[in-house]
Write a protein that holds these residues in place. Structure first.
Motif, PDB file in Angstrom:
ATOM      1  N   UNK A  41       0.831  -1.209   0.000  1.00 27.54           N
ATOM      2  CA  UNK A  41       0.000   0.000   0.000  1.00 27.54           C
ATOM      3  C   UNK A  41       0.860   1.251   0.000  1.00 27.54           C
ATOM      4  N   UNK A  42       1.961   1.206   0.734  1.00 33.14           N
ATOM      5  CA  UNK A  42       2.848   2.366   0.805  1.00 33.14           C
ATOM      6  C   UNK A  42       3.415   2.692  -0.577  1.00 33.14           C
ATOM      7  N   UNK A  43       3.749   1.670  -1.361  1.00 34.20           N
ATOM      8  CA  UNK A  43       4.241   1.916  -2.722  1.00 34.20           C
ATOM      9  C   UNK A  43       3.178   2.598  -3.574  1.00 34.20           C
ATOM     10  N   UNK A  44       1.946   2.167  -3.429  1.00 31.22           N
ATOM     11  CA  UNK A  44       0.838   2.784  -4.172  1.00 31.22           C
ATOM     12  C   UNK A  44       0.690   4.247  -3.776  1.00 31.22           C
ATOM     13  N   UNK A  45       0.758   4.528  -2.478  1.00 33.25           N
ATOM     14  CA  UNK A  45       0.632   5.905  -2.010  1.00 33.25           C
ATOM     15  C   UNK A  45       1.774   6.773  -2.524  1.00 33.25           C
ATOM     16  N   UNK A  46       2.978   6.235  -2.572  1.00 31.10           N
ATOM     17  CA  UNK A  46       4.115   7.003  -3.093  1.00 31.10           C
ATOM     18  C   UNK A  46       3.857   7.467  -4.522  1.00 31.10           C
ATOM     19  N   UNK A  47       3.352   6.570  -5.344  1.00 28.44           N
ATOM     20  CA  UNK A  47       3.059   6.911  -6.746  1.00 28.44           C
ATOM     21  C   UNK A  47       1.942   7.957  -6.815  1.00 28.44           C
ATOM     22  N   UNK A  48       0.878   7.741  -6.071  1.00 31.70           N
ATOM     23  CA  UNK A  48      -0.255   8.678  -6.091  1.00 31.70           C
ATOM     24  C   UNK A  48       0.180  10.067  -5.610  1.00 31.70           C
ATOM     25  N   UNK A  49       0.944  10.100  -4.531  1.00 30.43           N
ATOM     26  CA  UNK A  49       1.396  11.374  -3.975  1.00 30.43           C
ATOM     27  C   UNK A  49       2.265  12.128  -4.977  1.00 30.43           C
ATOM     28  N   UNK A  50       3.214  11.426  -5.570  1.00 30.03           N
ATOM     29  CA  UNK A  50       4.125  12.058  -6.535  1.00 30.03           C
ATOM     30  C   UNK A  50       3.360  12.604  -7.745  1.00 30.03           C
ATOM     31  N   UNK A  51       2.467  11.797  -8.292  1.00 31.03           N
ATOM     32  CA  UNK A  51       1.709  12.226  -9.473  1.00 31.03           C
ATOM     33  C   UNK A  51       0.790  13.405  -9.158  1.00 31.03           C
ATOM     34  N   UNK A  52       0.157  13.384  -8.002  1.00 31.90           N
ATOM     35  CA  UNK A  52      -0.721  14.479  -7.610  1.00 31.90           C
ATOM     36  C   UNK A  52       0.082  15.767  -7.429  1.00 31.90           C
ATOM     37  N   UNK A  53       1.213  15.676  -6.741  1.00 33.82           N
ATOM     38  CA  UNK A  53       2.023  16.861  -6.474  1.00 33.82           C
ATOM     39  C   UNK A  53       2.606  17.439  -7.760  1.00 33.82           C
ATOM     40  N   UNK A  54       3.207  16.581  -8.562  1.00 36.01           N
ATOM     41  CA  UNK A  54       3.908  17.062  -9.761  1.00 36.01           C
ATOM     42  C   UNK A  54       2.972  17.304 -10.948  1.00 36.01           C
ATOM     43  N   UNK A  55       1.904  16.528 -11.060  1.00 36.08           N
ATOM     44  CA  UNK A  55       1.037  16.620 -12.223  1.00 36.08           C
ATOM     45  C   UNK A  55      -0.141  17.562 -12.096  1.00 36.08           C
ATOM     46  N   UNK A  56      -0.568  17.815 -10.859  1.00 35.41           N
ATOM     47  CA  UNK A  56      -1.744  18.670 -10.665  1.00 35.41           C
ATOM     48  C   UNK A  56      -1.429  19.841  -9.735  1.00 35.41           C
ATOM     49  N   UNK A 108       8.215  10.749   3.135  1.00 30.28           N
ATOM     50  CA  UNK A 108       7.401   9.531   3.050  1.00 30.28           C
ATOM     51  C   UNK A 108       7.936   8.592   1.976  1.00 30.28           C
ATOM     52  N   UNK A 109       8.402   9.132   0.866  1.00 34.42           N
ATOM     53  CA  UNK A 109       8.948   8.304  -0.211  1.00 34.42           C
ATOM     54  C   UNK A 109      10.201   7.564   0.239  1.00 34.42           C
ATOM     55  N   UNK A 110      10.953   8.187   1.135  1.00 33.52           N
ATOM     56  CA  UNK A 110      12.212   7.604   1.629  1.00 33.52           C
ATOM     57  C   UNK A 110      12.046   6.919   2.978  1.00 33.52           C
ATOM     58  N   UNK A 111      10.822   6.761   3.439  1.00 35.93           N
ATOM     59  CA  UNK A 111      10.516   6.140   4.736  1.00 35.93           C
ATOM     60  C   UNK A 111      11.226   6.842   5.897  1.00 35.93           C
ATOM     61  N   UNK A 112      11.345   8.153   5.815  1.00 38.92           N
ATOM     62  CA  UNK A 112      11.983   8.933   6.880  1.00 38.92           C
ATOM     63  C   UNK A 112      10.991   9.742   7.699  1.00 38.92           C
ATOM     64  N   UNK A 113       9.747   9.793   7.273  1.00 36.41           N
ATOM     65  CA  UNK A 113       8.752  10.619   7.954  1.00 36.41           C
ATOM     66  C   UNK A 113       8.223   9.909   9.192  1.00 36.41           C
ATOM     67  N   UNK A 114       8.283  10.598  10.312  1.00 38.71           N
ATOM     68  CA  UNK A 114       7.811  10.028  11.575  1.00 38.71           C
ATOM     69  C   UNK A 114       6.471  10.630  12.008  1.00 38.71           C
ATOM     70  N   UNK A 115       5.910  11.513  11.190  1.00 39.39           N
ATOM     71  CA  UNK A 115       4.639  12.154  11.546  1.00 39.39           C
ATOM     72  C   UNK A 115       3.523  11.118  11.559  1.00 39.39           C
ATOM     73  N   UNK A 116       2.580  11.325  12.458  1.00 36.94           N
ATOM     74  CA  UNK A 116       1.473  10.379  12.616  1.00 36.94           C
ATOM     75  C   UNK A 116       0.327  10.718  11.674  1.00 36.94           C
ATOM     76  N   UNK A 117      -0.582   9.772  11.532  1.00 40.40           N
ATOM     77  CA  UNK A 117      -1.795  10.003  10.751  1.00 40.40           C
ATOM     78  C   UNK A 117      -2.606  11.147  11.372  1.00 40.40           C
ATOM     79  N   UNK A 118      -2.624  11.234  12.684  1.00 38.98           N
ATOM     80  CA  UNK A 118      -3.345  12.309  13.370  1.00 38.98           C
ATOM     81  C   UNK A 118      -2.739  13.670  13.027  1.00 38.98           C
ATOM     82  N   UNK A 119      -1.421  13.741  13.004  1.00 37.15           N
ATOM     83  CA  UNK A 119      -0.758  14.986  12.622  1.00 37.15           C
ATOM     84  C   UNK A 119      -1.209  15.409  11.219  1.00 37.15           C
ATOM     85  N   UNK A 120      -1.205  14.463  10.285  1.00 36.60           N
ATOM     86  CA  UNK A 120      -1.573  14.801   8.912  1.00 36.60           C
ATOM     87  C   UNK A 120      -3.052  15.166   8.791  1.00 36.60           C
ATOM     88  N   UNK A 121      -3.890  14.624   9.667  1.00 36.86           N
ATOM     89  CA  UNK A 121      -5.299  15.033   9.664  1.00 36.86           C
ATOM     90  C   UNK A 121      -5.428  16.510  10.035  1.00 36.86           C
TER      91      UNK A 121
END
Length: 143
Positions: A41-56, A108-121
């Motif tokens: 799932x993390x690999x899928x999110x990496x692709x979605x995040x990158x495409x959303x950020x760079x493409x839109x 997140x792409x490099x697995x270095x992010x320690x922020x929680x899901x709550x933080x991102x909410x």
């Protein structure tokens, strides 16, 4: 020509905000997948995040800034008004938010992010506040 520029500026604003609302939500799901050890799932999110950020998200931001600058150039009196100063301050903060999203994307792409899901909410709600304030400033022009 002015109305065409204004229309495309508003379209760019809508797409930029849509991306700013959705990308941090993807970060929430990415952090949840990380915490559960769901690596596929993390690999899928990496692709979605990158495409959303760079493409839109980034092209939308550039369009907002360019078209907004043209509108300001066509209406120089706006630059003397307090509501515009407040709006531009919020736009600068949104550009900073946009770049913070890139920092998290890379972490997140490099697995270095320690922020929680709550933080991102919570992080996800910041552009909502800016949107409300900007719409009120532009429509009501309180000062």
């Amino acid at each position: 020509m002015y109305l065409w520029i204004k229309a495309f500026h508003l379209i760019a604003v809508v797409t930029w905000f849509a991306a700013m609302f959705y990308l941090p939500r993807l970060y929430v799901y990415h952090a949840m997948a990380r915490d559960k050890g769901e690596y596929a799932s993390m690999d899928t999110f990496r692709v979605m995040e990158r495409k959303l950020y760079r493409g839109i998200m980034t092209p939308s931001m550039v369009a907002v800034l360019v078209l907004g600058a043209v509108l300001a150039w066509l209406n120089p009196a706006w630059m003397q008004q307090g509501w515009m100063h407040a709006k531009l301050t919020l736009v600068v903060l949104l550009v900073a938010y946009h770049h913070v999203c890139l920092i998290y994307l890379k972490q997140l792409a490099e697995d270095r992010c320690k922020r929680s899901a709550t933080y991102f909410r919570i992080f996800n709600e910041l552009p909502v506040l800016a949107l409300v304030a900007i719409v009120v400033l532009v429509v009501v022009k309180p000062f």
